[in-house]
Design a protein around this motif. Sequence first.
Motif, mmCIF file in Angstrom:
data_model
loop_
_atom_site.group_PDB
_atom_site.id
_atom_site.type_symbol
_atom_site.label_atom_id
_atom_site.label_comp_id
_atom_site.label_asym_id
_atom_site.label_seq_id
_atom_site.Cartn_x
_atom_site.Cartn_y
_atom_site.Cartn_z
ATOM 1 N N THR A 29 -43.847 -25.524 -11.680
ATOM 2 C CA THR A 29 -42.851 -26.298 -12.428
ATOM 3 C C THR A 29 -43.442 -27.163 -13.537
ATOM 4 O OG1 THR A 29 -42.978 -28.095 -10.811
ATOM 5 C CG2 THR A 29 -41.308 -26.387 -10.431
ATOM 6 N N GLY A 30 -44.797 -27.202 -13.645
ATOM 7 C CA GLY A 30 -45.412 -28.050 -14.654
ATOM 8 C C GLY A 30 -46.510 -27.345 -15.412
ATOM 9 N N VAL A 31 -46.651 -27.693 -16.691
ATOM 10 C CA VAL A 31 -47.715 -27.143 -17.530
ATOM 11 C C VAL A 31 -48.312 -28.268 -18.372
ATOM 12 C CG1 VAL A 31 -46.865 -24.775 -17.672
ATOM 13 C CG2 VAL A 31 -46.035 -26.470 -19.311
ATOM 14 N N GLY A 32 -49.640 -28.238 -18.515
ATOM 15 C CA GLY A 32 -50.320 -29.108 -19.464
ATOM 16 C C GLY A 32 -50.637 -28.305 -20.707
ATOM 17 N N LEU A 33 -50.304 -28.828 -21.865
ATOM 18 C CA LEU A 33 -50.421 -28.054 -23.107
ATOM 19 C C LEU A 33 -51.501 -28.628 -24.022
ATOM 20 C CD1 LEU A 33 -46.650 -27.389 -23.923
ATOM 21 C CD2 LEU A 33 -48.270 -25.921 -22.688
ATOM 22 N N TRP A 34 -51.948 -27.782 -24.952
ATOM 23 C CA TRP A 34 -52.965 -28.144 -25.937
ATOM 24 C C TRP A 34 -52.389 -28.051 -27.333
ATOM 25 C CZ3 TRP A 34 -58.388 -29.209 -25.684
ATOM 26 C CH2 TRP A 34 -58.821 -29.492 -24.383
ATOM 27 N N ARG A 35 -52.761 -28.997 -28.162
ATOM 28 C CA ARG A 35 -52.123 -29.145 -29.467
ATOM 29 C C ARG A 35 -52.294 -27.922 -30.356
ATOM 30 N NH1 ARG A 35 -53.819 -33.939 -32.778
ATOM 31 N NH2 ARG A 35 -51.931 -33.389 -33.947
ATOM 32 N N GLU A 36 -53.511 -27.371 -30.425
ATOM 33 C CA GLU A 36 -53.712 -26.252 -31.350
ATOM 34 C C GLU A 36 -52.863 -25.049 -30.982
ATOM 35 O OE1 GLU A 36 -57.646 -26.451 -28.909
ATOM 36 O OE2 GLU A 36 -56.040 -27.813 -29.549
ATOM 37 N N ASP A 37 -52.671 -24.808 -29.684
ATOM 38 C CA ASP A 37 -51.846 -23.686 -29.255
ATOM 39 C C ASP A 37 -50.370 -23.959 -29.540
ATOM 40 O OD1 ASP A 37 -53.958 -22.017 -27.965
ATOM 41 O OD2 ASP A 37 -54.162 -23.776 -26.705
ATOM 42 N N VAL A 38 -49.959 -25.183 -29.288
ATOM 43 C CA VAL A 38 -48.571 -25.563 -29.556
ATOM 44 C C VAL A 38 -48.281 -25.507 -31.052
ATOM 45 C CG1 VAL A 38 -46.954 -27.488 -29.488
ATOM 46 C CG2 VAL A 38 -48.307 -26.927 -27.461
ATOM 47 N N GLN A 39 -49.203 -25.990 -31.863
ATOM 48 C CA GLN A 39 -49.011 -25.948 -33.312
ATOM 49 C C GLN A 39 -48.923 -24.516 -33.818
ATOM 50 O OE1 GLN A 39 -52.386 -28.227 -34.581
ATOM 51 N NE2 GLN A 39 -51.382 -30.202 -34.315
ATOM 52 N N ALA A 40 -49.763 -23.639 -33.273
ATOM 53 C CA ALA A 40 -49.746 -22.244 -33.703
ATOM 54 C C ALA A 40 -48.405 -21.578 -33.367
ATOM 55 C CB ALA A 40 -50.885 -21.468 -33.051
ATOM 56 N N TYR A 41 -47.828 -21.969 -32.249
ATOM 57 C CA TYR A 41 -46.542 -21.394 -31.836
ATOM 58 C C TYR A 41 -45.371 -22.084 -32.533
ATOM 59 C CZ TYR A 41 -43.030 -19.451 -28.662
ATOM 60 O OH TYR A 41 -41.940 -18.778 -28.129
ATOM 61 N N GLY A 42 -45.548 -23.351 -32.862
ATOM 62 C CA GLY A 42 -44.492 -24.183 -33.426
ATOM 63 C C GLY A 42 -44.082 -25.230 -32.418
ATOM 64 N N VAL A 43 -44.205 -26.497 -32.786
ATOM 65 C CA VAL A 43 -43.975 -27.573 -31.822
ATOM 66 C C VAL A 43 -42.538 -27.563 -31.298
ATOM 67 C CG1 VAL A 43 -44.040 -30.068 -31.444
ATOM 68 C CG2 VAL A 43 -45.783 -28.990 -32.879
ATOM 69 N N GLU A 44 -41.579 -27.528 -32.183
ATOM 70 C CA GLU A 44 -40.169 -27.520 -31.769
ATOM 71 C C GLU A 44 -39.840 -26.270 -30.957
ATOM 72 O OE1 GLU A 44 -37.933 -29.795 -32.151
ATOM 73 O OE2 GLU A 44 -38.723 -31.161 -33.693
ATOM 74 N N LYS A 45 -40.385 -25.154 -31.388
ATOM 75 C CA LYS A 45 -40.155 -23.880 -30.695
ATOM 76 C C LYS A 45 -40.767 -23.916 -29.299
ATOM 77 C CE LYS A 45 -41.022 -18.916 -31.420
ATOM 78 N NZ LYS A 45 -41.739 -17.943 -32.297
ATOM 79 N N ALA A 46 -41.976 -24.474 -29.186
ATOM 80 C CA ALA A 46 -42.628 -24.591 -27.886
ATOM 81 C C ALA A 46 -41.844 -25.523 -26.970
ATOM 82 C CB ALA A 46 -44.054 -25.092 -28.061
ATOM 83 N N ALA A 47 -41.357 -26.617 -27.520
ATOM 84 C CA ALA A 47 -40.581 -27.562 -26.721
ATOM 85 C C ALA A 47 -39.337 -26.892 -26.152
ATOM 86 C CB ALA A 47 -40.199 -28.771 -27.566
ATOM 87 N N ALA A 48 -38.664 -26.104 -26.978
ATOM 88 C CA ALA A 48 -37.461 -25.402 -26.522
ATOM 89 C C ALA A 48 -37.801 -24.353 -25.471
ATOM 90 C CB ALA A 48 -36.753 -24.764 -27.710
ATOM 91 N N LEU A 49 -38.889 -23.632 -25.686
ATOM 92 C CA LEU A 49 -39.303 -22.591 -24.749
ATOM 93 C C LEU A 49 -39.544 -23.182 -23.366
ATOM 94 C CD1 LEU A 49 -40.384 -19.639 -24.243
ATOM 95 C CD2 LEU A 49 -42.643 -20.543 -24.836
ATOM 96 N N VAL A 50 -40.307 -24.237 -23.310
ATOM 97 C CA VAL A 50 -40.639 -24.844 -22.024
ATOM 98 C C VAL A 50 -39.411 -25.481 -21.387
ATOM 99 C CG1 VAL A 50 -42.031 -26.617 -20.917
ATOM 100 C CG2 VAL A 50 -43.038 -25.196 -22.697
ATOM 101 N N ARG A 51 -38.639 -26.179 -22.194
ATOM 102 C CA ARG A 51 -37.436 -26.850 -21.681
ATOM 103 C C ARG A 51 -36.438 -25.836 -21.129
ATOM 104 N NH1 ARG A 51 -36.336 -29.248 -26.005
ATOM 105 N NH2 ARG A 51 -34.835 -27.722 -26.821
#
Length: 267
Positions: A29-51
Motif C-alpha cells: 500500500t506504500g511506495v517511496g519515490l525518487w525525484r528524477e524518476d517522477v520528473q521523467a514520468y511527470g510529477v502531476e501524472k505520477a501523482a494521479a497514477l499513484v493516487r
Amino acid sequence: MKRFSLNQATTKHWPLPDLVAGCVEAGVTGVGLWREDVQAYGVEKAAALVRDAGLAVTSLCRGGFFQQDGWQDENKRAIDEAATLGAPALVLVSGGLPEDSRDIDAARAHVGEAIGTLVPYALDAGVQLAIEPLHPMYASDRCVVSTLGQALDLAGPYPAEAVGVVVDTYHLWWDDAVWELIARAGREQRIACFQVADWVTPLPAGVLLGRGLPGTGCVELRRFREAVDAAGYAGPVEVEVFAEDVWSRPGREVLTETLERYREHVE
C-alpha cells in the motif's frame, strides 16, 4: 504488511506504472519515490497514477546538497513535488564539503542554516524535511551529517512538524549510540522516515551499491524496527536497496523476495 513500503530505488529499472501495478497486485500500500524518476514520468501524472491505484507515497527522495549553487530554489521545487505527490516527508541528503574546503564543522553548520531558510516554505506546503545521516564514509562528497545525533542537533532549533530525521539501518547500524539516539528522536517526535537495507560484505567497488535485501548482510534489522516502534514511531517501513545484482532482476521477482525477507527479518 500494513506498514511495508517499497522504495523505488530497490527496483530501479522497473517503470513506474509497472511498479504501481505490481504493488497493487502484491497488496503493498506504500511506495517511496525518487525525484528524477517522477520528473521523467511527470510529477502531476505520477501523482494521479499513484493516487488512482490507492497507494500512499511514504517519502520523496531527495532534497539537500546544500553546498551546490542554486540549492534554495532546487529544494523549494523538491518541496513542491512532495506536496503534489502527497508525500509527508522530503528526504534531505546534506551534501559533502565545499570545493577546496576541509572545514567539516562549517559545512555542517551551513546545512542547519540552510534547512532553517526552508522551514517556512515546508510548513506552508505541509511537508516535513527529513534529515538523513549517511555512513561516515560519505562525509567528504555526499553528506557531512554522519550520525543520528548530528541530525537531531541540526533539527532541534525548528518545529518537529517541519524538520525530522531519517533512521536508515544501512547508514546507522555501526553506531553503538544509535539505540539511545532513536529513543531521543522519539521523545522529540522527530522520526520522519524509517528505511531498511542490509550491509553486505565485502562492499562492491562503488560503495553506494553495497546495500542488500533484508537478511543478506549483518544488520540487526528487527532490533531497529523494535527500537523505532518503542520510540513511538508507527509509520511506514521502507525497504530501500541499491545493488546492481538486485537491479538486474525483474521488478516483480524482486518485490516478491523483498516481501518474504521483510516478513522474516524485519516484522
